[in-house]
Design a protein around this motif. Structure first.
Motif, PDB file in Angstrom:
ATOM      1  N   CYS A   1      63.545 -12.866  57.657  1.00  0.00           N
ATOM      2  CA  CYS A   1      63.931 -11.455  57.744  1.00  0.00           C
ATOM      3  C   CYS A   1      64.787 -11.267  58.994  1.00  0.00           C
ATOM      4  CB  CYS A   1      62.688 -10.571  57.807  1.00  0.00           C
ATOM      5  SG  CYS A   1      61.604 -10.808  56.389  1.00  0.00           S
ATOM      6  N   GLY A   2      66.067 -10.953  58.806  1.00  0.00           N
ATOM      7  CA  GLY A   2      67.004 -10.832  59.921  1.00  0.00           C
ATOM      8  C   GLY A   2      66.616  -9.754  60.919  1.00  0.00           C
ATOM      9  N   HIS A   3      66.407  -8.529  60.442  1.00  0.00           N
ATOM     10  CA  HIS A   3      66.066  -7.398  61.309  1.00  0.00           C
ATOM     11  C   HIS A   3      64.814  -6.729  60.747  1.00  0.00           C
ATOM     12  CE1 HIS A   3      69.825  -7.655  63.542  1.00  0.00           C
ATOM     13  NE2 HIS A   3      70.390  -7.933  62.393  1.00  0.00           N
ATOM     14  N   GLY A   4      63.710  -7.428  60.819  1.00  0.00           N
ATOM     15  CA  GLY A   4      62.455  -6.897  60.299  1.00  0.00           C
ATOM     16  C   GLY A   4      61.363  -7.935  60.390  1.00  0.00           C
ATOM     17  N   LYS A   5      60.291  -7.688  59.688  1.00  0.00           N
ATOM     18  CA  LYS A   5      59.144  -8.590  59.704  1.00  0.00           C
ATOM     19  C   LYS A   5      58.823  -9.008  58.278  1.00  0.00           C
ATOM     20  CE  LYS A   5      57.223  -6.127  63.597  1.00  0.00           C
ATOM     21  NZ  LYS A   5      57.157  -4.702  63.660  1.00  0.00           N
ATOM     22  N   VAL A   6      58.219 -10.179  58.160  1.00  0.00           N
ATOM     23  CA  VAL A   6      57.773 -10.635  56.855  1.00  0.00           C
ATOM     24  C   VAL A   6      56.596  -9.767  56.438  1.00  0.00           C
ATOM     25  CG1 VAL A   6      56.831 -12.589  55.565  1.00  0.00           C
ATOM     26  CG2 VAL A   6      58.531 -12.984  57.342  1.00  0.00           C
ATOM     27  N   HIS A   7      56.661  -9.251  55.215  1.00  0.00           N
ATOM     28  CA  HIS A   7      55.590  -8.409  54.684  1.00  0.00           C
ATOM     29  C   HIS A   7      54.317  -9.232  54.624  1.00  0.00           C
ATOM     30  CE1 HIS A   7      53.509  -5.788  51.764  1.00  0.00           C
ATOM     31  NE2 HIS A   7      54.259  -4.845  52.317  1.00  0.00           N
ATOM     32  N   GLU A   8      53.173  -8.576  54.675  1.00  0.00           N
ATOM     33  CA  GLU A   8      51.895  -9.300  54.711  1.00  0.00           C
ATOM     34  C   GLU A   8      51.675 -10.182  53.489  1.00  0.00           C
ATOM     35  OE1 GLU A   8      48.821  -5.831  53.325  1.00  0.00           O
ATOM     36  OE2 GLU A   8      49.539  -5.772  55.386  1.00  0.00           O
ATOM     37  N   ASN A   9      52.355  -9.899  52.372  1.00  0.00           N
ATOM     38  CA  ASN A   9      52.212 -10.777  51.202  1.00  0.00           C
ATOM     39  C   ASN A   9      52.996 -12.076  51.379  1.00  0.00           C
ATOM     40  OD1 ASN A   9      54.911 -10.145  50.710  1.00  0.00           O
ATOM     41  ND2 ASN A   9      54.489  -8.885  48.935  1.00  0.00           N
ATOM     42  N   GLY A  10      53.889 -12.139  52.390  1.00  0.00           N
ATOM     43  CA  GLY A  10      54.645 -13.341  52.679  1.00  0.00           C
ATOM     44  C   GLY A  10      55.818 -13.575  51.747  1.00  0.00           C
ATOM     45  N   LEU A  11      56.069 -12.657  50.817  1.00  0.00           N
ATOM     46  CA  LEU A  11      57.104 -12.859  49.818  1.00  0.00           C
ATOM     47  C   LEU A  11      58.309 -11.955  49.993  1.00  0.00           C
ATOM     48  CD1 LEU A  11      54.716 -13.079  46.732  1.00  0.00           C
ATOM     49  CD2 LEU A  11      55.657 -14.954  48.066  1.00  0.00           C
ATOM     50  N   SER A  12      58.198 -10.936  50.832  1.00  0.00           N
ATOM     51  CA  SER A  12      59.297  -9.990  51.017  1.00  0.00           C
ATOM     52  C   SER A  12      59.346  -9.547  52.475  1.00  0.00           C
ATOM     53  CB  SER A  12      59.119  -8.783  50.092  1.00  0.00           C
ATOM     54  OG  SER A  12      57.918  -8.111  50.389  1.00  0.00           O
ATOM     55  N   CYS A  13      60.369  -8.745  52.790  1.00  0.00           N
ATOM     56  CA  CYS A  13      60.575  -8.289  54.169  1.00  0.00           C
ATOM     57  C   CYS A  13      60.305  -6.798  54.300  1.00  0.00           C
ATOM     58  CB  CYS A  13      62.024  -8.550  54.600  1.00  0.00           C
ATOM     59  SG  CYS A  13      62.454 -10.285  54.704  1.00  0.00           S
ATOM     60  N   SER A  14      59.794  -6.387  55.449  1.00  0.00           N
ATOM     61  CA  SER A  14      59.694  -4.980  55.840  1.00  0.00           C
ATOM     62  C   SER A  14      60.764  -4.772  56.906  1.00  0.00           C
ATOM     63  CB  SER A  14      58.314  -4.659  56.416  1.00  0.00           C
ATOM     64  OG  SER A  14      57.328  -4.855  55.446  1.00  0.00           O
ATOM     65  N   CYS A  15      61.822  -4.053  56.551  1.00  0.00           N
ATOM     66  CA  CYS A  15      63.005  -3.940  57.406  1.00  0.00           C
ATOM     67  C   CYS A  15      62.840  -2.875  58.479  1.00  0.00           C
ATOM     68  CB  CYS A  15      64.228  -3.609  56.561  1.00  0.00           C
ATOM     69  SG  CYS A  15      64.570  -4.840  55.294  1.00  0.00           S
TER      70      CYS A  15
END
Length: 181
Positions: A84-98
């Protein structure tokens, strides 16, 4: 007291053991089969529950199943970790929270509308505080402009007096400097 602690431990051991059995029996394998208390993943999946897809940039793999190269936005031995360039990895590990105003699957996209909305909202929240800051800043700016203008008139008057050896009136110099040519 030690006898009591030992008795409680002996009574609770079967409960602790049964909890582990229940946890093993509730193991869910999303893209694979359960075998011996753990998941055996299908060819293109990894993870404890076979939840992460391998994002290799080609179909060729090493003898251990690792990737030779990853698709853009992924990293790791099996290219299973999202970046994730400008964010964090979502807790599911499959997507980003920007982080705002970034968006997109890898938090690397700036939409013009999102940027405007983000900064307009920020300024709206800072409005009352901004007014309190702008008024003194404007007073300081105009004070500096006034002092600079006064020094400019004085400097030009002194220069003219040195060149002409005449007495020069500052109000005349000020009017001459105000004329647009």
């Amino acid at each position: 007291m030690r006898l009591l602690d030992s008795a409680i431990l002996l009574v609770s051991l079967p409960l602790i053991g049964s909890q582990k059995v229940r946890m093993r029996s509730s193991l869910v394998c999303m893209n694979g089969e359960r075998s011996g208390g753990h998941c055996v993943c299908n060819e293109d999946y990894v993870g404890v529950h076979c939840e992460k897809k391998k994002m290799c940039d080609s179909y060729s793999r090493s003898s251990k199943g690792t990737c030779f190269g990853c698709m853009p936005g992924y990293e790791g031995e099996y290219c299973e970790n999202i970046v994730c360039g400008h964010g964090k990895v979502h807790e599911n590990g499959l997507s980003c929270s920007c982080d705002l105003p970034y968006s997109g699957p890898f938090c690397d996209y700036l939409a013009e509308g999102d940027v405007y909305r983000f900064y307009n909202n920020r300024h709206y929240k800072m409005g009352p505080l901004g007014v309190l800051l702008i008024i003194p800043m404007c007073a300081i700016y105009y004070g500096c402009e006034w002092m600079a203008r006064k020094k400019e008139v004085k400097r030009v008057a002194l220069m003219l007096e040195d060149q002409t050896h005449l007495t020069v009136r500052k109000d005349t110099v000020k009017r001459l400097l105000d004329i647009d040519v």
